[in-house]
Design an enzyme around this catalytic site. Structure first.
Site, PDB file in Angstrom:
ATOM      1  N   HIS A 289       0.813  -1.217   0.000  1.00 45.51           N
ATOM      2  CA  HIS A 289       0.000   0.000   0.000  1.00 45.51           C
ATOM      3  C   HIS A 289       0.847   1.268   0.000  1.00 45.51           C
ATOM      4  O   HIS A 289       0.315   2.373  -0.156  1.00 45.51           O
ATOM      5  CB  HIS A 289      -0.946   0.013   1.207  1.00 45.51           C
ATOM      6  CG  HIS A 289      -2.287   0.602   0.907  1.00 45.51           C
ATOM      7  ND1 HIS A 289      -2.443   1.724   0.131  1.00 45.51           N
ATOM      8  CD2 HIS A 289      -3.537   0.239   1.274  1.00 45.51           C
ATOM      9  CE1 HIS A 289      -3.732   2.039   0.051  1.00 45.51           C
ATOM     10  NE2 HIS A 289      -4.415   1.140   0.724  1.00 45.51           N
ATOM     11  N   ARG A 290       2.160   1.154   0.162  1.00 48.72           N
ATOM     12  CA  ARG A 290       3.011   2.336   0.038  1.00 48.72           C
ATOM     13  C   ARG A 290       3.121   2.772  -1.424  1.00 48.72           C
ATOM     14  O   ARG A 290       3.391   3.947  -1.710  1.00 48.72           O
ATOM     15  CB  ARG A 290       4.416   2.042   0.581  1.00 48.72           C
ATOM     16  CG  ARG A 290       4.475   1.739   2.068  1.00 48.72           C
ATOM     17  CD  ARG A 290       5.854   1.277   2.480  1.00 48.72           C
ATOM     18  NE  ARG A 290       6.251   0.041   1.795  1.00 48.72           N
ATOM     19  CZ  ARG A 290       7.388  -0.608   2.035  1.00 48.72           C
ATOM     20  NH1 ARG A 290       8.242  -0.126   2.929  1.00 48.72           N
ATOM     21  NH2 ARG A 290       7.669  -1.711   1.381  1.00 48.72           N
TER      22      ARG A 290
END
Length: 464
Positions: A435-436
């Site tokens: 999710h980064r």
């Protein structure tokens, strides 16, 4: 002239490897680049070629033994003379690990010849020269103090005697006495949970040998110590964690606790994909290759990430590296553990070439024959959990990648088609992403695109 070949760093920056199988025995004639031994590193099984031509004098490591990089593993008698070619090969064997000899000064690094099968890194592991032996008493290095469980039982010490407990006099060493054992033997004892101080050495000067440790493990265990009195079988089994399994475990822990994982799911009607697979199998271009649903899943994922390049990237902490090529990883379960070899530049391949590459890669992976280069440099991965008869899972990212697709089993399910209930071929897709780098919108687009192409394979032509 007698030449020793030292265990090289096979281009992975590793520090040790296990001897899996020797292809030669003392007295055999060998040629340059002839395969002499298989070793297992933390990534794969690798075949090592011989750097000399001559006669095998001795094998200096046993099958199953873990050997440090730079340690001699075989000696070869090459004859009396030494020409320029011999000198170059000696440099390869002796200088793969500068300074690895006993008390030797590190040699000046130089360009080294490369043998078939593996490369040579000038930054190979260095060791400090050993200090000369001292007459002063030396305390024993620390050994495992974990009580030996059922299948690790150590040899039973003999009855107490008035004789001092000194190795070589028929008694085990006392806790304060020096234990004579080579480093590989100490490591084996640690792996198997054997207390060296409880053993009686049968080697030179009372040293403990590999056979002594193995005999301790094989010693009968009383029923009260963990075996079933009725069946005589062990109730617990202890398997050392090493090689591929150890490296995989470390990588998965690092990935799971460093990258914020998100997983999305999608059920897909793949009846069209199954029909396309059947038709492809009848085409002459695919006559000599295996065509399976995985081929079209791979093609769909490659097409999807070409449409959404951020899903084919890596996170460095300071920047996001977007890869404009696809090295497609295929997770493979092997006897030695999970490995993820990858097909290089899979996006540049035709469908028949991709089918051939996937088939060959899978075959090498199952046989444990993948080369180190095939196990690094992946950009995105597929794990086919459906072959195990399950619907889906939450896959963990392969380190260095930001997305991984899990494919569940394909089975008949009720499905609504044009307002009518029908039985269709259905599978479940699960996409995990970092999710980064990949947010929910992007992850959803990638997963939806893969699903759409598997529902209607003609979309692959339109979107490629």
């Amino acid at each position: 002239m007698l030449r020793e070949f030292r265990l090289p760093d096979v281009g992975e920056g590793l520090t040790e490897a296990e001897i899996v199988r020797w292809h030669v025995t003392p007295g055999d004639s060998v040629k340059i680049n002839q395969t002499i031994v298989e070793i297992e590193t933390a990534k794969a099984v690798v075949e090592l070629p011989c750097p000399y031509e001559g006669t095998v004098s001795a094998l200096m490591a046993d099958e199953g033994q873990t050997v440090d990089v730079g340690a001699p593993i075989i000696s070869v008698r090459t004859g009396e003379g030494e020409g320029p070619a011999d000198a170059g090969r000696e440099a390869l064997a002796d200088d793969l690990v500068p300074g690895a000899g006993d008390g030797a000064e590190p040699k000046k690094e130089k360009r080294q010849p490369v043998l078939v099968g593996y490369g040579v890194k000038t930054s190979a592991t260095r060791r400090r020269p050993r200090k000369p032996a001292s007459s002063a008493p030396v305390s024993a290095p620390p050994v495992s103090v974990t009580p030996a469980p059922a299948t690790r039982a150590a040899a039973t010490p003999p009855a107490a005697s008035s004789a001092p407990a000194v190795p070589g006099n028929g008694h085990p060493a006392s806790a304060g006495a020096r234990v004579l054992a080579k480093p590989p033997v100490r490591k084996l004892a640690r792996d198997l949970g054997v207390d060296l101080t409880a053993l009686t050495g049968t080697g030179p000067q009372g040293s403990i040998t590999r056979a002594d440790v193995e005999a301790a493990v094989a010693a009968p265990v009383p029923a009260a110590s963990g075996t079933s009195a009725a069946s005589g079988t062990a109730r617990e089994e202890y398997i050392p964690v090493r090689g591929v399994r150890k490296a995989t475990a470390q990588a998965m822990v690092a990935s799971a606790f460093s990258a914020p994982h998100v997983t999305e799911w999608l059920q897909v009607d793949v009846t069209g994909t199954m029909e396309a697979v059947r038709r492809l199998r009848t085409l002459p271009e695919f006559a000599e290759v295996k065509v399976s649903p995985l081929l079209l899943v791979a093609k769909a994922l490659i097409t999807a990430v070409k449409r959404h390049p951020m899903a084919n990237a890596s996170w460095t902490g300071e920047e996001i590296v977007v890869k404009h090529y696809v090295n497609l990883g295929i997770a493979a379960a092997t006897d030695r553990g999970l490995i993820v070899p990858n097909v290089k530049d899979a996006d540049a391949m035709s469908l028949p070439d991709l089918a051939r590459a996937l088939g060959e890669l899978t075959e090498r992976a199952r046989a444990g024959r993948c080369q180190p280069a095939e196990l690094s440099g992946g950009t995105i991965t597929i794990t086919n959990v459906g072959v195990f008869g399950v619907d889906a899972g939450t896959p963990i990212l392969n380190p260095g990648e930001v997305a991984i697709l899990a494919v569940g089993q394909i089975r008949d399910m009720p499905w609504v088609v044009d307002g009518q209930l029908a039985v269709r071929k259905v599978t479940t897709l699960a996409l995990s992403f970092d999710h980064r780098v990949v947010d929910g919108e992007l992850g959803s687009h990638v997963l939806r695109d893969v699903g759409a192409m598997l529902e209607d394979p003609l979309r692959m032509l339109a979107w490629s």
